[in-house]
Design a protein around this motif. Structure first.
Motif, PDB file in Angstrom:
ATOM      1  N   THR A 156      28.847 119.818  45.007  1.00 30.85           N
ATOM      2  CA  THR A 156      30.080 119.347  44.359  1.00 30.85           C
ATOM      3  C   THR A 156      30.462 117.955  44.855  1.00 30.85           C
ATOM      4  O   THR A 156      31.088 117.194  44.119  1.00 30.85           O
ATOM      5  CB  THR A 156      31.237 120.326  44.605  1.00 30.85           C
ATOM      6  N   ILE A 214      34.879 119.015  54.677  1.00 25.89           N
ATOM      7  CA  ILE A 214      34.914 120.365  54.088  1.00 25.89           C
ATOM      8  C   ILE A 214      34.402 121.353  55.125  1.00 25.89           C
ATOM      9  O   ILE A 214      33.194 121.622  55.206  1.00 25.89           O
ATOM     10  CB  ILE A 214      34.081 120.465  52.798  1.00 25.89           C
ATOM     11  N   ASP A 262      36.704 125.284  52.675  1.00 28.42           N
ATOM     12  CA  ASP A 262      35.877 126.130  51.833  1.00 28.42           C
ATOM     13  C   ASP A 262      36.008 127.548  52.381  1.00 28.42           C
ATOM     14  O   ASP A 262      35.385 127.918  53.374  1.00 28.42           O
ATOM     15  CB  ASP A 262      34.427 125.660  51.865  1.00 28.42           C
ATOM     16  N   SER A 281      39.910 126.412  49.112  1.00 27.26           N
ATOM     17  CA  SER A 281      39.117 126.763  47.933  1.00 27.26           C
ATOM     18  C   SER A 281      38.480 128.130  48.140  1.00 27.26           C
ATOM     19  O   SER A 281      37.857 128.382  49.172  1.00 27.26           O
ATOM     20  CB  SER A 281      38.032 125.693  47.715  1.00 27.26           C
ATOM     21  N   LEU A 283      36.168 123.659  44.379  1.00 26.34           N
ATOM     22  CA  LEU A 283      35.864 122.575  45.315  1.00 26.34           C
ATOM     23  C   LEU A 283      35.911 121.218  44.615  1.00 26.34           C
ATOM     24  O   LEU A 283      36.428 120.233  45.159  1.00 26.34           O
ATOM     25  CB  LEU A 283      34.479 122.783  45.932  1.00 26.34           C
ATOM     26  N   THR A 289      28.938 123.673  48.381  1.00 28.86           N
ATOM     27  CA  THR A 289      29.747 122.888  49.313  1.00 28.86           C
ATOM     28  C   THR A 289      29.308 121.431  49.309  1.00 28.86           C
ATOM     29  O   THR A 289      30.138 120.522  49.415  1.00 28.86           O
ATOM     30  CB  THR A 289      29.638 123.453  50.742  1.00 28.86           C
ATOM     31  N   SER A 300      32.789 126.857  42.819  1.00 26.17           N
ATOM     32  CA  SER A 300      32.237 125.503  42.802  1.00 26.17           C
ATOM     33  C   SER A 300      33.220 124.542  42.144  1.00 26.17           C
ATOM     34  O   SER A 300      33.483 123.444  42.652  1.00 26.17           O
ATOM     35  CB  SER A 300      30.900 125.482  42.054  1.00 26.17           C
ATOM     36  N   ILE A 347      39.484 119.896  53.129  1.00 28.85           N
ATOM     37  CA  ILE A 347      39.362 120.904  52.078  1.00 28.85           C
ATOM     38  C   ILE A 347      38.670 122.109  52.694  1.00 28.85           C
ATOM     39  O   ILE A 347      37.481 122.051  53.029  1.00 28.85           O
ATOM     40  CB  ILE A 347      38.555 120.362  50.882  1.00 28.85           C
ATOM     41  N   VAL A 374      42.279 127.506  43.965  1.00 29.00           N
ATOM     42  CA  VAL A 374      42.653 126.575  45.021  1.00 29.00           C
ATOM     43  C   VAL A 374      44.092 126.857  45.412  1.00 29.00           C
ATOM     44  O   VAL A 374      44.919 127.232  44.578  1.00 29.00           O
ATOM     45  CB  VAL A 374      42.508 125.100  44.596  1.00 29.00           C
TER      46      VAL A 374
END
Length: 411
Positions: free
Chosen positions: A107, A144, A172, A194, A79, A104, A76, A170, A211
């Protein structure tokens, strides 16, 4: 007519199809001795000695094919670090799928931004690029995509959308350690990847996150945010950014270093078992495995997911009832999320802590058809540690499903 005694479901008092257990995590004396070595050293925390943490970060970056990796306390936080480093501002919109773990989207709220839910593809349960495109506004700043269950998203389409609209991506990859898209490890394709090392994950130290990125500026900022705003080369009590202490311990680092040595072989095993189980279930009426062939070159099957159709099981056996019977047969399985993320109280109630969500955002009006169906009627998960079994185990998983179907049809 009732099933014979040999066919009686374990749920009804019969013998389970699967009697083997599938322990997780997998470890031996290598992990024990690695942790013991740290304990004996007396250097347990990250500031005491960075060697073990940096060694793991470098090894994981190499494994992913990324330039940099930065560990942190959980997936978490990883992210959140990525979002802040990517420059989102209060009120910005971030597009997320509704079929994923709460972090997801939560955050995004923590970063004072607005989650915008885009529906998933029925064949993969990953975010649908067409839905992403339809959700973009002039306030959108990031996407994401979640590589759900270890299945790669359509990253070519997503990166094309991001380039055309000047958006950050980003990835996930909390489910996706070791998985690959067109030969590239997941997490290494977007601006930031992430990962989580929580206890159920394919690579674990009980808790933790990381990350990865190739971007120098993002790396330095996330590194600072992870370490109470300090900068590399700066003084210990000089703080340049509003970060917190999100560092992991030396003990976590050595555990992860040993676990990483197992990851590629485990990933290959899960991938092969997933392909084999797909074949076994191809002719089972009412059972449809999520499809392959969307660019993934290695699927790590954090979850093996299939779609369940109650009509093929007598019409009266709900997904919940089916999963209860499958679990009783000894298959490590789960019914998945009870509802899409936007139905969570956090979003339906918009508590005072969600002050960055404007009054115009009304999640009670959000409806993602595919995600609703996946949650309520279709999606069944077999857990990742079970996918480390043998082909004979996969045969038994498939037989357990057939046994349930025979029993309910004969009832």
């Amino acid at each position: 007519m009732n099933p014979s005694i040999t066919e009686r479901l374990a749920f009804d008092g019969g013998q389970p199809t699967v009697t083997k257990t599938f322990p997780w995590p997998v470890f031996d004396e290598r992990e024990v001795q690695a942790v013991a070595g740290v304990v004996r050293s007396g250097k347990w925390g990250n500031p005491d000695c960075l060697d073990e943490v940096e060694a793991f970060e470098n090894a994981f970056a190499r494994y992913c094919g990324s330039k940099y990796a930065i560990t942190c306390v959980n997936g978490s936080v990883s992210l959140r670090l990525a979002l802040i480093a990517c420059g989102v501002r209060p009120g910005d919109e971030v597009i997320v799928p509704p079929y994923t773990f709460i972090a997801t989207a939560s955050t995004v709220v923590e970063a004072n931004c607005v989650p915008v839910f885009a529906d998933i593809d029925p064949d993969t349960y990953n975010i649908d690029p067409k839905a992403i495109e339809a959700a973009i506004t002039d306030r959108t700043k990031a996407i994401i995509p979640v590589h759900f269950a270890g299945q790669a998203c359509d990253m070519d389409a997503i990166m094309d959308i991001a380039r055309r609209h000047n958006l950050r991506v980003i990835e996930d990859a909390a489910h996706a350690h070791g998985a690959a898209y067109k030969g590239r490890k997941l997490g290494s394709i977007g601006d930031v990847g992430s990962f989580s090392f929580q206890s159920s994950k394919n690579l674990t130290s009980g808790e933790g996150g990381i990350v990865v990125t190739d971007d120098d500026e993002l790396y330095h900022l996330m590194h600072s945010l992870r370490n109470v705003g300090r900068i590399e080369g700066g003084q210990w009590y000089d703080h340049y950014n509003p970060g917190c202490n999100y560092r992991i311990t030396q003990m976590q680092a050595v555990l992860l270093t040993e676990q990483l040595k197992r990851l590629e072989e485990q990933t290959q095993t899960r991938n092969e078992n997933g392909l084999y189980l797909n074949e076994l279930l191809a002719d089972v009426d009412g059972i449809t495995p999520l499809t392959r062939g969307h660019g993934e070159t290695l699927h790590c099957y954090h979850l093996y997911i299939f779609r369940y159709d109650a009509a093929a099981f007598g019409g009266n056996l709900s997904k919940a009832g089916f999963v209860e019977r499958l679990a009783a047969e000894g298959v490590p399985c789960f019914r998945g999320y009870p509802h899409p993320l936007y139905r969570q109280p956090l979003f339906q109630n918009k508590t005072f802590m969600c002050y960055a969500l404007p009054d115009t955002v009304d999640y009670s009006q959000v409806y993602c058809e595919v995600a609703e169906r996946a949650c309520k009627e279709e999606g069944v998960w077999i857990l990742q540690h079970a996918m480390l079994g043998t082909k004979a185990d996969m045969d038994l998983f498939a037989e357990a499903i057939r046994k349930i179907q025979r029993a309910v049809r004969a009832a």
